[in-house]
Design an enzyme around this catalytic site. Structure first.
Site, PDB file in Angstrom:
ATOM      1  N   ASN A 113      -4.258   3.240  -4.369  1.00  0.00           N
ATOM      2  CA  ASN A 113      -3.524   1.755  -4.403  1.00  0.00           C
ATOM      3  C   ASN A 113      -4.004   0.802  -5.232  1.00  0.00           C
ATOM      4  O   ASN A 113      -3.577   0.178  -6.195  1.00  0.00           O
ATOM      5  CB  ASN A 113      -3.143   1.240  -3.114  1.00  0.00           C
ATOM      6  CG  ASN A 113      -2.233   2.322  -2.144  1.00  0.00           C
ATOM      7  OD1 ASN A 113      -1.076   2.420  -2.510  1.00  0.00           O
ATOM      8  ND2 ASN A 113      -2.708   3.123  -1.534  1.00  0.00           N
ATOM      9  N   ARG A 171      -6.570   1.237  -7.807  1.00  0.00           N
ATOM     10  CA  ARG A 171      -6.581   1.591  -9.143  1.00  0.00           C
ATOM     11  C   ARG A 171      -5.246   1.404  -9.671  1.00  0.00           C
ATOM     12  O   ARG A 171      -5.142   0.930 -10.973  1.00  0.00           O
ATOM     13  CB  ARG A 171      -7.060   3.049  -9.261  1.00  0.00           C
ATOM     14  CG  ARG A 171      -8.473   3.244  -9.340  1.00  0.00           C
ATOM     15  CD  ARG A 171      -9.050   4.651  -9.034  1.00  0.00           C
ATOM     16  NE  ARG A 171      -8.796   4.932  -7.508  1.00  0.00           N
ATOM     17  CZ  ARG A 171      -8.896   6.236  -7.198  1.00  0.00           C
ATOM     18  NH1 ARG A 171      -9.108   7.073  -8.001  1.00  0.00           N
ATOM     19  NH2 ARG A 171      -8.657   6.518  -6.092  1.00  0.00           N
ATOM     20  N   THR A 172      -4.318   1.731  -9.016  1.00  0.00           N
ATOM     21  CA  THR A 172      -2.919   1.695  -9.604  1.00  0.00           C
ATOM     22  C   THR A 172      -2.270   0.323  -9.875  1.00  0.00           C
ATOM     23  O   THR A 172      -1.888   0.056 -10.694  1.00  0.00           O
ATOM     24  CB  THR A 172      -1.739   2.523  -8.631  1.00  0.00           C
ATOM     25  OG1 THR A 172      -2.286   3.835  -8.619  1.00  0.00           O
ATOM     26  CG2 THR A 172      -0.483   2.568  -9.105  1.00  0.00           C
ATOM     27  N   HIS A 219       0.744  -1.112  -0.109  1.00  0.00           N
ATOM     28  CA  HIS A 219       0.014  -0.156   0.011  1.00  0.00           C
ATOM     29  C   HIS A 219       0.863   1.269  -0.115  1.00  0.00           C
ATOM     30  O   HIS A 219       0.731   2.227   1.009  1.00  0.00           O
ATOM     31  CB  HIS A 219      -1.143  -0.004   1.125  1.00  0.00           C
ATOM     32  CG  HIS A 219      -2.340   0.117   0.838  1.00  0.00           C
ATOM     33  ND1 HIS A 219      -2.974  -0.883   0.264  1.00  0.00           N
ATOM     34  CD2 HIS A 219      -3.263   1.099   1.044  1.00  0.00           C
ATOM     35  CE1 HIS A 219      -4.435  -0.507   0.125  1.00  0.00           C
ATOM     36  NE2 HIS A 219      -4.407   0.788   0.361  1.00  0.00           N
TER      37      HIS A 219
HETATM   38  N1  LIG Z   1      -7.240  -7.242   2.731  1.00  0.00           N
HETATM   39  C1  LIG Z   1      -6.399  -6.633   1.808  1.00  0.00           C
HETATM   40  N2  LIG Z   1      -5.069  -6.919   1.646  1.00  0.00           N
HETATM   41  C2  LIG Z   1      -4.192  -6.126   0.694  1.00  0.00           C
HETATM   42  N3  LIG Z   1      -4.973  -5.336  -0.075  1.00  0.00           N
HETATM   43  C3  LIG Z   1      -6.224  -5.056   0.041  1.00  0.00           C
HETATM   44  C4  LIG Z   1      -7.051  -5.634   0.952  1.00  0.00           C
HETATM   45  N4  LIG Z   1      -8.433  -5.331   0.677  1.00  0.00           N
HETATM   46  C5  LIG Z   1      -8.433  -4.264  -0.243  1.00  0.00           C
HETATM   47  N5  LIG Z   1      -7.258  -4.002  -0.571  1.00  0.00           N
HETATM   48  C6  LIG Z   1      -6.532  -3.394  -1.859  1.00  0.00           C
HETATM   49  O1  LIG Z   1      -6.574  -2.091  -1.416  1.00  0.00           O
HETATM   50  C7  LIG Z   1      -7.460  -1.201  -2.353  1.00  0.00           C
HETATM   51  C8  LIG Z   1      -8.022   0.162  -1.731  1.00  0.00           C
HETATM   52  O2  LIG Z   1      -6.853   1.039  -1.653  1.00  0.00           O
HETATM   53  P1  LIG Z   1      -6.855   2.613  -1.940  1.00  0.00           P
HETATM   54  O3  LIG Z   1      -8.023   3.018  -1.292  1.00  0.00           O
HETATM   55  O4  LIG Z   1      -5.729   3.097  -1.754  1.00  0.00           O
HETATM   56  O5  LIG Z   1      -7.149   2.482  -3.639  1.00  0.00           O
HETATM   57  P2  LIG Z   1      -8.067   3.211  -4.451  1.00  0.00           P
HETATM   58  O6  LIG Z   1      -7.596   3.244  -5.712  1.00  0.00           O
HETATM   59  O7  LIG Z   1      -8.470   4.616  -4.003  1.00  0.00           O
HETATM   60  O8  LIG Z   1      -9.433   2.388  -4.093  1.00  0.00           O
HETATM   61  P3  LIG Z   1      -9.949   1.073  -4.932  1.00  0.00           P
HETATM   62  O9  LIG Z   1      -8.738   0.123  -4.798  1.00  0.00           O
HETATM   63  O10 LIG Z   1     -10.957   0.672  -3.749  1.00  0.00           O
HETATM   64  O11 LIG Z   1     -10.111   1.379  -6.228  1.00  0.00           O
HETATM   65  C9  LIG Z   1      -8.519  -2.241  -2.833  1.00  0.00           C
HETATM   66  O12 LIG Z   1      -8.981  -1.788  -4.290  1.00  0.00           O
HETATM   67  C10 LIG Z   1      -7.720  -3.473  -2.815  1.00  0.00           C
HETATM   68  O13 LIG Z   1      -6.785  -3.583  -4.103  1.00  0.00           O
HETATM   69 MG   LIG Z   2      -9.173   5.056  -1.991  1.00  0.00          MG
END
Ligand SMILES: Nc1ncnc2c1ncn2[C@@H]1O[C@H](COP(=O)(O)OP(=O)(O)OP(=O)(O)O)[C@@H](O)[C@H]1O
Ligand SMILES: [Mg+2]
Length: 248
Positions: A179, A181-182, A173
């Site tokens: 994270n 989306r990336t 992370h």
């Molecule tokens: N238990 C977990 N362990 C590791 N990574 C996880 C876990 N649960 C979710 N994630 C990851 O974390 C992401 C969310 O992180 P973050 O909010 O930084 O990303 P985002 O791009 O803003 O949102 P999203 O990933 O929901 O699109 C999830 O999309 C998934 O890929």
């Molecule tokens: Mg987010």
């Protein structure tokens, strides 16, 4: 153990039809760009529908009543796909600059302070008991991830390589937001580099839940195969879409 026979066979079938008819490929790329953008942003919480996403991307229109940020998320994600396409076309190396550039494209105009920069705070992932590493460890962890990638890219099946890279990335992370989306963009960069179409994790309830559950299993119990299997299914779906469109 994961089974990659079916995706490998479908990819071989597709490769045998190359060069693919360019009109069909152009149309498919447009369809997949909208689906990938819609689903990846919907997972993150964007409320634009598939059709609204298409209208923003292809017609350059805004959607009444929707926030500016949601429009930026659509446009940014599409620009990140452009970046990936060029990266693959020019056979560039996946390094720290690549992933920071992609993150920058995802968050520019939305959170300029953090766009393209590793986090300087500790974070938790909502709904998960996994605690990502302390922010001071992020640069080292990311350098380890890129070394892991270099060491394994010749040995693992491309689908396994891409899925594990995604998992390891979200486990660290590295950014304060964006994270997921990336990670999905980077996973698809790896797939596309290896001649596979992008894997699109569907935002609809069932697959989204599976996505979180299998990531949690990997983070907390070091059980990786369910997540790899989910991604393999997404790759298979994309390959079938391609085959259906180009098969004589
Ligand atoms: N238990 C977990 N362990 C590791 N990574 C996880 C876990 N649960 C979710 N994630 C990851 O974390 C992401 C969310 O992180 P973050 O909010 O930084 O990303 P985002 O791009 O803003 O949102 P999203 O990933 O929901 O699109 C999830 O999309 C998934 O890929
Ligand atoms: Mg987010």
């Amino acid at each position: 153990m994961n089974d990659f026979t079916e995706v490998t066979e479908l990819k071989n079938e597709l490769d045998q039809l190359r060069p693919l008819p360019s009109a069909a490929v152009k149309n498919l790329n447009e369809v997949l760009r909208v689906e990938w953008t819609y689903n990846s942003n919907a997972i993150e919480g964007n409320t634009l529908s598939l059709i609204e996403t298409k209208v923003v991307l292809e017609d350059g229109l805004t959607i009444g009543g929707k926030r500016l940020k949601e429009h930026f998320e659509v446009i940014n994600h599409s620009e990140a796909i452009d970046y990936i396409e060029e990266h693959v076309l020019k056979d560039k190396k996946l390094d720290e600059r690549t992933l920071k550039n992609l993150h920058y494209l995802v968050l520019k105009n939305i959170d300029n302070e953090n766009a393209g920069n590793y986090r300087n705070i500790n974070v938790r992932i909502s709904g998960s008991v996994h605690e990502p590493p302390n922010f001071l460890q992020v640069p080292q962890e990311m350098s380890n991830l890129l070394s892991w990638y270099e060491d394994n890219k010749g040995d693992l099946h491309p689908v396994e390589l891409a899925a594990l890279f995604h998992f390891k990335f979200v486990y660290i992370h590295p950014f304060s937001d964006g994270n997921g989306r990336t990670a999905r963009l980077l996973m698809n960069l790896i797939l596309m580099e290896n001649g596979y179409p992008p894997a699109i994790v569907k935002a609809e309830h069932e697959q989204r839940l599976k996505y979180y559950e299998t990531l949690e299993l990997a983070s907390v119990k070091q059980i990786y195969s369910p997540f790899i299997e989910l991604i393999t299914g997404c790759v298979r779906d994309s390959l079938n879409i391609y085959l259906k469109a180009v098969k004589p």
